[in-house]
Design an enzyme around this catalytic site. Structure first.
Site, mmCIF file in Angstrom:
data_model
loop_
_atom_site.group_PDB
_atom_site.id
_atom_site.type_symbol
_atom_site.label_atom_id
_atom_site.label_comp_id
_atom_site.label_asym_id
_atom_site.label_seq_id
_atom_site.Cartn_x
_atom_site.Cartn_y
_atom_site.Cartn_z
ATOM 1 N N GLY A 142 33.230 37.415 37.072
ATOM 2 C CA GLY A 142 32.560 38.025 38.230
ATOM 3 C C GLY A 142 33.495 39.034 38.898
ATOM 4 O O GLY A 142 33.130 40.190 39.134
ATOM 5 N N HIS A 143 34.731 38.577 39.185
ATOM 6 C CA HIS A 143 35.718 39.484 39.781
ATOM 7 C C HIS A 143 36.006 40.653 38.834
ATOM 8 O O HIS A 143 36.110 41.808 39.261
ATOM 9 C CB HIS A 143 37.039 38.751 40.035
ATOM 10 C CG HIS A 143 36.942 37.572 40.960
ATOM 11 N ND1 HIS A 143 37.221 36.286 40.565
ATOM 12 C CD2 HIS A 143 36.595 37.493 42.272
ATOM 13 C CE1 HIS A 143 37.074 35.459 41.583
ATOM 14 N NE2 HIS A 143 36.685 36.161 42.633
ATOM 15 N N GLY A 174 30.472 41.459 45.499
ATOM 16 C CA GLY A 174 29.493 40.849 44.598
ATOM 17 C C GLY A 174 28.240 40.411 45.344
ATOM 18 O O GLY A 174 28.322 39.911 46.475
ATOM 19 N N SER A 211 34.937 30.595 41.733
ATOM 20 C CA SER A 211 36.248 29.939 41.626
ATOM 21 C C SER A 211 36.123 28.461 41.966
ATOM 22 O O SER A 211 36.997 27.661 41.613
ATOM 23 C CB SER A 211 37.244 30.600 42.580
ATOM 24 O OG SER A 211 37.267 31.988 42.370
ATOM 25 N N MET A 260 39.817 36.305 46.588
ATOM 26 C CA MET A 260 40.704 35.186 46.914
ATOM 27 C C MET A 260 41.365 34.672 45.627
ATOM 28 O O MET A 260 41.903 33.556 45.600
ATOM 29 C CB MET A 260 39.929 34.074 47.611
ATOM 30 C CG MET A 260 39.316 34.537 48.930
ATOM 31 S SD MET A 260 39.045 33.202 50.077
ATOM 32 C CE MET A 260 37.896 32.203 49.170
ATOM 33 N N LEU A 295 40.753 34.471 39.406
ATOM 34 C CA LEU A 295 39.852 35.504 38.895
ATOM 35 C C LEU A 295 39.006 35.013 37.724
ATOM 36 O O LEU A 295 39.491 34.290 36.857
ATOM 37 C CB LEU A 295 40.669 36.731 38.461
ATOM 38 C CG LEU A 295 41.514 37.389 39.545
ATOM 39 C CD1 LEU A 295 42.255 38.597 38.972
ATOM 40 C CD2 LEU A 295 40.679 37.797 40.746
ATOM 41 N N HIS A 296 37.748 35.433 37.736
ATOM 42 C CA HIS A 296 36.837 35.122 36.627
ATOM 43 C C HIS A 296 36.044 36.386 36.304
ATOM 44 O O HIS A 296 36.249 37.439 36.950
ATOM 45 C CB HIS A 296 35.929 33.937 36.990
ATOM 46 C CG HIS A 296 35.220 34.089 38.300
ATOM 47 N ND1 HIS A 296 34.310 35.095 38.547
ATOM 48 C CD2 HIS A 296 35.300 33.376 39.459
ATOM 49 C CE1 HIS A 296 33.841 34.992 39.773
ATOM 50 N NE2 HIS A 296 34.434 33.964 40.370
HETATM 51 P P1 AMP Z 1 35.998 35.528 46.136
HETATM 52 O O1 AMP Z 1 37.292 35.570 45.389
HETATM 53 O O2 AMP Z 1 35.155 34.345 45.801
HETATM 54 O O3 AMP Z 1 36.176 35.752 47.613
HETATM 55 O O4 AMP Z 1 35.143 36.769 45.625
HETATM 56 C C1 AMP Z 1 35.655 38.078 45.643
HETATM 57 C C2 AMP Z 1 34.526 39.031 45.324
HETATM 58 O O5 AMP Z 1 33.992 38.730 44.034
HETATM 59 C C3 AMP Z 1 33.351 38.919 46.314
HETATM 60 O O6 AMP Z 1 32.859 40.214 46.604
HETATM 61 C C4 AMP Z 1 32.348 38.090 45.538
HETATM 62 O O7 AMP Z 1 31.008 38.322 45.930
HETATM 63 C C5 AMP Z 1 32.595 38.579 44.125
HETATM 64 N N1 AMP Z 1 32.102 37.572 43.170
HETATM 65 C C6 AMP Z 1 32.395 36.251 43.159
HETATM 66 N N2 AMP Z 1 31.707 35.622 42.185
HETATM 67 C C7 AMP Z 1 30.963 36.575 41.564
HETATM 68 C C8 AMP Z 1 30.024 36.560 40.493
HETATM 69 N N3 AMP Z 1 29.721 35.438 39.856
HETATM 70 N N4 AMP Z 1 29.444 37.722 40.125
HETATM 71 C C9 AMP Z 1 29.743 38.872 40.777
HETATM 72 N N5 AMP Z 1 30.614 38.952 41.809
HETATM 73 C C10 AMP Z 1 31.218 37.819 42.194
#
Ligand code: AMP
Length: 282
Positions: A36-37, A147, A186, A30, A33-34
């Site tokens: 984790g992404h 993640g 995020s 979504m 980006l950080h």
């Molecule tokens: P989001 O943008 O929050 O929907 O996350 C997109 C993808 O990034 C999902 O598969 C999350 O599980 C993964 N993700 C988000 N935060 C982290 C994190 N801290 N470490 C690893 N993966 C992450």
């Protein structure tokens, strides 16, 4: 790096890649980006010829009183970061592109979607499953990167992929954390200074639980009570849930005799943080 905002041009490009037998890794996000992404993007880069990132704040996975409108959308920064990671394609659709006014097809992964986060976010995982299914159809990747941070989401998507025979391998990547232990999200930007200082206690409590299980504690109730106590006495957060569950069925576990998942969701003001840890008995 190509940026596509409409489906046909994305499809044409993917068709060419398939004709050239290029393998595709896909990272749905979504945005905002950080690290984790970025860790997912890096893993995809290592394992595939081409990496596709999608950035889409999916309205159907937000409840009416949730943060859909305020969710951060730093488009320029996201594009900059994706370029830096050598992403090959970004898919950046609009709501109109993803959902026509007549849209009425949804995917619901029964039972798993009603547990844990599903209780306080009714409809959330139906939105997640639907958008992931749509994106998988559009991108038809060889590998999908998710993640462990969103453990329930990963479990549900795995189930959907098996049940509906999607031809894709799923890779669940480790949680990336701040130095103080807070899982990157995020939504962390919503925390005020005090909440930000308190938030790492969630991971500290999970680590303590992991240690207790490793040292021989098998009674889940004792462990969960301890986690609650740490959070309630050391933070201003309110606990939505703390649970010890089977990693595949998400069913609650009473006695920890095999590797299990401890998951939690805690509200800091209106901000809902989730975290989890896998524990292994002695
Ligand atoms: P989001 O943008 O929050 O929907 O996350 C997109 C993808 O990034 C999902 O598969 C999350 O599980 C993964 N993700 C988000 N935060 C982290 C994190 N801290 N470490 C690893 N993966 C992450």
């Amino acid at each position: 790096m190509k940026i596509y905002r409409n489906i046909n041009s994305l499809r044409k490009h993917i068709h060419r890649l398939k004709q050239q037998n290029q393998t595709i890794g896909f990272v749905p996000t979504m945005g905002a980006l950080h690290e984790g992404h970025l860790s997912l993007l890096r893993k995809s880069r290592r394992e595939n010829d081409v990496t596709i990132l999608s950035v889409y704040v999916n309205p159907t996975q937000f409840g009416p009183n949730e943060d859909f409108t305020s969710y951060p959308r730093p488009e320029k920064k996201d594009i900059f970061l994706a370029k830096k990671e050598n992403v090959d394609i970004i898919f950046y659709p609009s709501d109109k592109t993803m959902y026509s006014e007549e849209h009425c097809s949804f995917i619901s992964v029964a039972v798993l979607s009603d547990r844990l986060c599903g209780r306080s976010r009714p409809g959330h995982f139906q939105g997640v499953a639907t958008i992931v299914a749509k994106l998988l159809h559009l991108v038809s990747p060889d590998r999908l990167y998710l993640g462990q941070k969103d453990a329930q989401q990963a479990t549900i998507v795995k189930r959907m992929i098996l049940d509906l025979n999607f031809d894709v391998k799923i890779r669940v990547c480790p949680i990336i954390r701040e130095k103080d232990g807070l899982a990157l999200s995020s939504r962390n930007v919503y925390l005020n200074e005090v909440q930000r200082q308190e938030a790492p206690i969630l991971y500290a409590a999970l680590k303590k639980a992991k240690l207790a299980v490793k040292s021989g504690e098998t009674n889940a109730t004792n462990i969960l009570e301890k986690i609650r106590e740490i959070i309630l006495t050391r933070t201003s957060g309110t606990v939505d849930y703390v649970a010890c569950v089977d990693q595949t069925t998400l069913e609650p576990i009473q006695k920890i005799t095999q590797s299990s998942l401890i998951v939690l969701a805690v509200y800091f003001g209106k901000t809902r943080l989730i975290d989890n840890i896998i524990v292994h008995p002695k």
